[in-house]
Scaffold this motif. Structure first.
Motif, PDB file in Angstrom:
ATOM      1  N   LEU A  23       0.817  -1.074   0.088  1.00 39.02           N
ATOM      2  CA  LEU A  23       0.030   0.039  -0.015  1.00 39.02           C
ATOM      3  C   LEU A  23       0.856   1.220  -0.034  1.00 39.02           C
ATOM      4  N   VAL A  24       2.108   1.395   0.657  1.00 40.35           N
ATOM      5  CA  VAL A  24       2.981   2.414   0.741  1.00 40.35           C
ATOM      6  C   VAL A  24       3.540   2.539  -0.670  1.00 40.35           C
ATOM      7  N   THR A  25       3.871   1.433  -1.473  1.00 42.10           N
ATOM      8  CA  THR A  25       4.362   1.746  -2.742  1.00 42.10           C
ATOM      9  C   THR A  25       3.144   2.153  -3.503  1.00 42.10           C
ATOM     10  N   LEU A  26       2.116   1.847  -3.504  1.00 43.37           N
ATOM     11  CA  LEU A  26       0.865   2.246  -4.452  1.00 43.37           C
ATOM     12  C   LEU A  26       0.739   3.608  -3.913  1.00 43.37           C
ATOM     13  N   ALA A  27       0.721   4.138  -2.761  1.00 41.24           N
ATOM     14  CA  ALA A  27       0.574   5.455  -2.596  1.00 41.24           C
ATOM     15  C   ALA A  27       1.632   6.501  -3.068  1.00 41.24           C
ATOM     16  N   ALA A  28       2.907   5.907  -3.382  1.00 42.85           N
ATOM     17  CA  ALA A  28       3.732   7.015  -4.264  1.00 42.85           C
ATOM     18  C   ALA A  28       3.214   7.248  -5.306  1.00 42.85           C
ATOM     19  N   PHE A  29       2.223   6.694  -5.917  1.00 43.37           N
ATOM     20  CA  PHE A  29       1.784   7.288  -7.340  1.00 43.37           C
ATOM     21  C   PHE A  29       0.529   7.922  -7.119  1.00 43.37           C
ATOM     22  N   MET A  30       0.317   8.449  -5.881  1.00 41.50           N
ATOM     23  CA  MET A  30      -1.013   9.215  -5.581  1.00 41.50           C
ATOM     24  C   MET A  30      -0.988  10.610  -6.159  1.00 41.50           C
ATOM     25  N   PHE A  31       0.508  11.233  -6.010  1.00 44.61           N
ATOM     26  CA  PHE A  31       0.579  12.590  -6.365  1.00 44.61           C
ATOM     27  C   PHE A  31       1.324  12.812  -7.685  1.00 44.61           C
ATOM     28  N   PRO A  32       2.360  11.642  -8.148  1.00 45.00           N
ATOM     29  CA  PRO A  32       2.806  11.978  -9.477  1.00 45.00           C
ATOM     30  C   PRO A  32       2.008  11.934 -10.696  1.00 45.00           C
ATOM     31  N   LEU A  33       0.935  11.227 -10.667  1.00 48.58           N
ATOM     32  CA  LEU A  33      -0.131  10.864 -11.693  1.00 48.58           C
ATOM     33  C   LEU A  33      -0.924  12.337 -11.885  1.00 48.58           C
ATOM     34  N   VAL A 112      13.138   0.659  11.244  1.00 49.99           N
ATOM     35  CA  VAL A 112      11.979   0.145  10.377  1.00 49.99           C
ATOM     36  C   VAL A 112      11.149   1.501   9.916  1.00 49.99           C
ATOM     37  N   LEU A 113      10.859   2.432  10.707  1.00 54.11           N
ATOM     38  CA  LEU A 113      10.075   3.542  10.104  1.00 54.11           C
ATOM     39  C   LEU A 113      11.384   4.335   8.940  1.00 54.11           C
ATOM     40  N   PHE A 114      12.505   4.654   9.304  1.00 55.37           N
ATOM     41  CA  PHE A 114      13.385   5.135   8.490  1.00 55.37           C
ATOM     42  C   PHE A 114      13.386   4.478   7.036  1.00 55.37           C
ATOM     43  N   ILE A 115      13.354   2.948   7.208  1.00 53.54           N
ATOM     44  CA  ILE A 115      13.426   2.247   5.926  1.00 53.54           C
ATOM     45  C   ILE A 115      12.280   2.487   5.087  1.00 53.54           C
ATOM     46  N   ILE A 116      11.176   2.478   5.893  1.00 52.71           N
ATOM     47  CA  ILE A 116       9.934   2.650   5.131  1.00 52.71           C
ATOM     48  C   ILE A 116       9.599   4.081   4.498  1.00 52.71           C
ATOM     49  N   GLY A 117      10.321   5.047   5.038  1.00 55.33           N
ATOM     50  CA  GLY A 117      10.443   6.447   4.719  1.00 55.33           C
ATOM     51  C   GLY A 117      11.218   6.603   3.431  1.00 55.33           C
ATOM     52  N   VAL A 118      12.354   6.069   3.360  1.00 56.72           N
ATOM     53  CA  VAL A 118      13.090   6.081   2.313  1.00 56.72           C
ATOM     54  C   VAL A 118      12.595   5.329   1.307  1.00 56.72           C
ATOM     55  N   VAL A 119      12.000   4.241   1.347  1.00 59.17           N
ATOM     56  CA  VAL A 119      11.327   3.519   0.446  1.00 59.17           C
ATOM     57  C   VAL A 119      10.269   4.100  -0.433  1.00 59.17           C
ATOM     58  N   PHE A 120       9.450   4.593   0.459  1.00 59.84           N
ATOM     59  CA  PHE A 120       8.472   5.596  -0.328  1.00 59.84           C
ATOM     60  C   PHE A 120       9.056   6.791  -0.734  1.00 59.84           C
ATOM     61  N   CYS A 121       9.900   7.407  -0.461  1.00 55.17           N
ATOM     62  CA  CYS A 121      10.587   8.493  -1.077  1.00 55.17           C
ATOM     63  C   CYS A 121      11.287   8.271  -2.480  1.00 55.17           C
ATOM     64  N   ILE A 122      11.920   7.033  -2.649  1.00 53.83           N
ATOM     65  CA  ILE A 122      12.399   6.421  -3.770  1.00 53.83           C
ATOM     66  C   ILE A 122      11.360   5.970  -4.911  1.00 53.83           C
ATOM     67  N   ALA A 123      10.374   5.336  -4.130  1.00 53.20           N
ATOM     68  CA  ALA A 123       9.292   5.139  -4.961  1.00 53.20           C
ATOM     69  C   ALA A 123       8.613   6.184  -5.631  1.00 53.20           C
ATOM     70  N   SER A 124       8.440   7.132  -4.997  1.00 55.75           N
ATOM     71  CA  SER A 124       7.670   8.392  -5.307  1.00 55.75           C
ATOM     72  C   SER A 124       8.359   8.846  -6.430  1.00 55.75           C
ATOM     73  N   THR A 125       9.892   9.089  -6.291  1.00 57.70           N
ATOM     74  CA  THR A 125      10.784   9.535  -7.231  1.00 57.70           C
ATOM     75  C   THR A 125      10.540   8.727  -8.761  1.00 57.70           C
ATOM     76  N   VAL A 126      10.607   7.335  -8.529  1.00 58.52           N
ATOM     77  CA  VAL A 126      10.558   6.159  -9.517  1.00 58.52           C
ATOM     78  C   VAL A 126       9.080   6.579 -10.453  1.00 58.52           C
ATOM     79  N   ALA A 127       8.049   6.741  -9.459  1.00 60.43           N
ATOM     80  CA  ALA A 127       6.616   7.002  -9.929  1.00 60.43           C
ATOM     81  C   ALA A 127       6.878   8.352 -10.859  1.00 60.43           C
TER      82      ALA A 127
END
Length: 302
Positions: A23-33, A112-127
């Motif tokens: 869900l976090v990964t999918l949320a990364a596409f919420m704003f870029p689209l 874990v929180l820091f890892i998720i924060g970094v993953v979300f930001c990278i996923a947002s950039t990729v999106a």
């Protein structure tokens, strides 16, 4: 160190059951689209020199509106899940049988929180790259991903004071979500009102602080940024690390202390409940004294 890594792995396994990482990964596409669609309109394209400059504008908007608004909410919700899961499943007693300190457990959850924060930001950039490559000129991916990683670390560190409140009050998930939304709106409002608020307040809030820093950093890397109104508000990387480092350190310490205190209170309450049931049984089912004890227990921690 190996024990800490194992704890981090266990925390991720807990989240895996809830499928929240997906869900976090999918949320990364919420704003870029929607922002990418907005960038293709003639009114927006007129504001940029070329398509490469427009891609910088798209990345800046995703960084400002997507990551810095949505990430604190995500971190707050994940933190509530991580810190409440033992309470909800009544597994505190299982943890106590393992020779682990509260500091180790809290540290693993924070990692874990820091890892998720970094993953979300990278996923947002990729999106952003995926949706922008069809209409804009994509370039500078290495720097933008690195900036996203830094932003993820900074925003997560700045959200840790919120985690202290979530853990301290230990309420429902709804309370945690509402608190996170309020925190995000407060930060975004402060960023929008940067010309009316004192510099001290702006630098003590993670979103304005990170926004000003990222704008200055992009400017130093040749990205077209109009920073005339932000004169004197842009911090250096060292200042950001210092401020957020102190904020994160105090928050982790308070979380550990709150966690220890919460466990002691829970143990006390469980013992009192056992005493109440035992007294009620031996008094022939007379609930008057048991009720009095219940009031005493409720007064202590309720």
């Amino acid at each position: 160190m190996k024990e800490l890594l194992k704890l981090v792995k266990v925390e991720f396994q807990k989240l895996k059951r809830k499928k929240f990482i997906l869900l976090v990964t999918l949320a990364a596409f919420m704003f870029p689209l929607p922002l990418a669609y907005l960038m293709t309109t003639p009114a927006m394209m007129e504001q940029y020199i070329d398509k490469a400059d427009a891609f910088d504008g798209l990345f800046n908007m995703v960084l400002g509106y997507g990551i810095q608004f949505l990430l604190p909410c995500i971190i707050g919700v994940v933190a509530a899940m991580l810190f409440f899961i033992e309470r909800d499943n009544d597994t505190f007693k299982n943890i106590k049988t393992i020779p682990l300190s509260s500091t180790q457990v809290v540290t693993a959850k924070i990692i874990v929180l820091f890892i998720i924060g970094v993953v979300f930001c990278i996923a947002s950039t990729v999106a952003t790259v995926l949706v922008g490559m069809f209409t804009l000129d994509v370039y500078g991916l290495g720097y933008k991903i690195f900036l996203a990683v830094e932003t993820g670390i900074f925003i997560t560190a700045g959200t840790l004071p919120l985690i202290v409140i979530v853990v301290f009050f230990s309420r429902t998930y709804v309370f945690s979500v509402l608190l996170c939304i309020f925190y995000s709106v407060l930060n975004m409002s402060a960023t929008a009102l940067f010309d009316a608020l004192p510099k001290t307040i702006l630098w003590l809030l993670p979103t304005p602080l990170t926004t000003f820093w990222s704008a200055g950093d992009m400017k130093r890397h040749g990205i077209n940024m109009n920073l005339e109104q932000m004169n004197g508000l842009i911090p250096s990387t060292f200042q950001v690390i210092l401020i957020l480092g102190i904020m994160a350190g105090i928050s982790i310490l308070l979380t550990v202390c709150t966690r220890k205190g919460g466990n002691k209170i829970e143990d006390y309450c469980k013992n009192r409940i056992i005493e109440i049931k035992t007294l009620s049984y031996y008094m022939g089912g007379d609930s008057s004294y048991a009720t009095l004890c219940s009031i005493d227990t409720f007064y202590f921690y309720g």
